[in-house]
Enzyme design. Structure first.
Site, mmCIF file in Angstrom:
data_model
loop_
_atom_site.group_PDB
_atom_site.id
_atom_site.type_symbol
_atom_site.label_atom_id
_atom_site.label_comp_id
_atom_site.label_asym_id
_atom_site.label_seq_id
_atom_site.Cartn_x
_atom_site.Cartn_y
_atom_site.Cartn_z
ATOM 1 N N CYS A 1 0.832 -1.202 0.000
ATOM 2 C CA CYS A 1 0.000 0.000 0.000
ATOM 3 C C CYS A 1 0.873 1.262 0.000
ATOM 4 C CB CYS A 1 -0.982 -0.034 1.169
ATOM 5 S SG CYS A 1 -2.352 1.140 1.000
ATOM 6 N N HIS B 1 -3.682 -5.318 0.500
ATOM 7 C CA HIS B 1 -3.148 -5.786 1.779
ATOM 8 C C HIS B 1 -3.231 -7.309 1.864
ATOM 9 C CE1 HIS B 1 -2.668 -1.903 3.912
ATOM 10 N NE2 HIS B 1 -3.618 -1.507 3.088
ATOM 11 N N GLU C 1 -1.992 -9.168 4.094
ATOM 12 C CA GLU C 1 -2.039 -9.611 5.485
ATOM 13 C C GLU C 1 -3.449 -9.707 6.034
ATOM 14 O OE1 GLU C 1 -1.551 -5.064 5.714
ATOM 15 O OE2 GLU C 1 -1.045 -6.708 4.373
#
Length: 510
Positions: free
Chosen positions: A79, A167, A169
């Site tokens: 990001c 993202h 994660e």
């Protein structure tokens, strides 16, 4: 030194999730502020740049020095990190016409690229950004796109430098773990050997080297964190560990005696200290949550200071501090993200207390602590205990704390927890407790009108306490608990159930 991934934090709400996903792949990682990058030792196998609340276009946005990293070590920008790699090296980042937040689907994936191999063409990803990479430099190759974001992923040709706009994660990026494994294993070459057993061996050796023949005072609470910390220290220094369990008057019903009993047979040197009156006196008249936490922390320090004087040559204070405590107290290891609340066992010691702090668990999440404990053979009943805050019932009584309120809340809490166990629901809940509310309400008992206290029950599901959802307990169970509390606990005539998630709420009310 164990091989490690370095995560540079730019203040993203997701930075800790990056660390968790890395560790779930049995790879050790540490989070450091972007402007306090540690020495790049040989054990650092790769670097991840986190997201950020800043825009790369802001004059005061983070501007990390990547001279020793980019082109030298595998580098992954996520990001903001990706936007920085684009904007700072000849590309262009512009404001998005519409803030791109939430689920999106990839429309293009380069399945020949080492980072994105194995990712489905329409894989769902999670976006959270207000800027878009409009153009990339000529030597940047686009490796992923969505219908709205052309540059959803790139690699710098000739370098192991990558950027992704989404993202991986976050759980909503359904194949994020594939991408992270590609980066960590295939690109960085990590061997995935950071296991509970390896952590124990390395930590015990580090403790031996740090402490030597010194003596350590450790505060036990009966919970998972302090118990695992105690066993690790005991493995390292044996009889030089002196454990103290303080009754602060804010524990659960009968917890002081039951906790002391639970440590019998573990080989630990444990002393019980009843200091409840000292805590009640310090808390008298306090209603502000932060002031109550600090008052409780102050008395803990005073008690341990006195006890340490009774142990000849005590030089260390051991604590069961874990990563969420550190993050919530001082942000992501000092990074730009905001402090949420202080924790009584975080922040060092006053100058007059001549002890140094040792925290063997301070870089672990709660679920990791449990896995470490299991690998050392700690009783599953201790490892399975719900987390309980260090300040105890002092932060579950909203408003001022009195001995009478504590006794009432202990009875309420006991009914709630024991009924969870009785109905086989205890292990389905990550943390549960009762909160004494600073209000009274009208009720009817028999033919009489009452004006008594209200309590709230709180039960959440979670993995590590960083995020949590309220637990959907059966209505029949809640009805039974409410009935028992109102009938058996004098002074309570109303029971409520908290259905708030974290965020925006926290697990504890104070």
């Amino acid at each position: 030194m164990h091989e490690m991934i370095l995560v540079l934090d730019f203040g993203s709400q997701y930075t800790q999730l990056i660390a968790r996903r890395v560790r779930e792949l049995n790879i050790y990682c540490e989070i450091h502020p972007w402007n306090k990058c540690p020495e790049l030792t040989d054990n650092i196998k790769g670097v991840i740049l986190s997201g950020s609340p800043f825009s790369v276009r802001d004059e005061n946005s983070p501007k990390p020095n990547l001279d020793q990293i980019k082109g030298e070590l595998p580098l992954l920008g996520v990001c903001f990190g990706a936007q920085y790699l684009a904007n700072n090296f000849g590309g262009e980042v512009l404001p998005s016409k519409i803030r791109e937040y939430g689920r999106a689907n990839l429309s293009f994936v380069d399945d020949t690229n080492i980072l994105t191999k194995g990712i489905s063409m329409d894989s769902q990803v999670w976006m959270s950004h207000g800027d878009t990479i409009k153009n990339v430099p000529d030597n940047y190759k686009i490796i992923a796109s969505t219908s709205d974001v052309e540059v959803a992923g790139f690699q710098i040709e000739g370098e192991q430098t990558f950027g992704i706009q989404f993202h991986p994660e976050v759980y909503h990026s359904l194949e994020g773990s594939i991408l992270l494994k590609n980066y960590l294993v295939d690109i960085c070459g990590c061997s995935q050997d950071w296991t509970p057993n390896s952590f124990v061996d390395e930590t015990v050796n580090n403790l031996k080297n740090t402490i030597g023949d010194d003596k350590v005072i450790l505060g036990l609470s009966g919970g998972v964190d302090s118990t695992v910390a105690a066993v690790l220290l005991h493995k390292a220094i044996g009889k030089n560990l002196h454990c103290i369990f303080v009754d602060n008057g804010l524990l659960r019903k009968d917890e002081f005696s039951s906790v002391l009993d639970s440590y019998k047979g573990m080989g630990l040197n444990v002393k019980g200290v009843n200091a409840s009156e000292l805590f009640y006196e310090e808390l008298k008249g306090l209603t502000d949550p932060e002031l109550k936490r600090k008052a409780i922390g102050k008395v803990f320090i005073d008690v341990f200071d006195e006890e340490s004087k009774l142990v000849e040559n005590a030089k260390w204070l051991g604590q069961g501090t874990i990563y969420p405590d550190v993050i919530e107290s001082v942000s992501a290891t000092g990074g730009p993200s905001a402090t949420i609340k202080s924790h009584h066992n975080v922040g060092g010691l006053p100058d007059y207390m001549k002890l140094e702090v040792i925290e063997p668990l301070k870089l672990l999440f709660k679920d990791e602590v449990r896995r470490i404990g299991k690998s050392m053979g700690i009783d599953p009943k201790i490892l399975g205990r719900h987390p309980f805050p260090g300040p105890g019932l002092g932060i579950r009584i909203l408003g001022d704390v009195t001995k009478e309120k504590v006794q009432i809340l202990q009875e309420v809490d006991h009914i709630f927890i024991s009924t969870l166990k009785e109905d086989g629901l205890y292990d389905d809940v990550w943390q549960a407790g009762a909160i004494f509310l600073p209000i009274q309400s009208v009720g009817v008992m028999g033919d009489e009108r009452t004006y008594e206290n209200a309590v709230a029950l709180r039960a959440v599901t979670s993995t590590d306490g960083m995020t949590a959802d309220w637990c959907h307990l059966p209505y029949e169970f809640l009805a039974k608990v409410s009935n028992r509390i109102i009938n058996q606990v004098k002074g309570i005539n109303r029971v409520t159930y908290d259905i708030s998630s974290k965020p925006p709420a926290t697990i504890e009310w104070e």
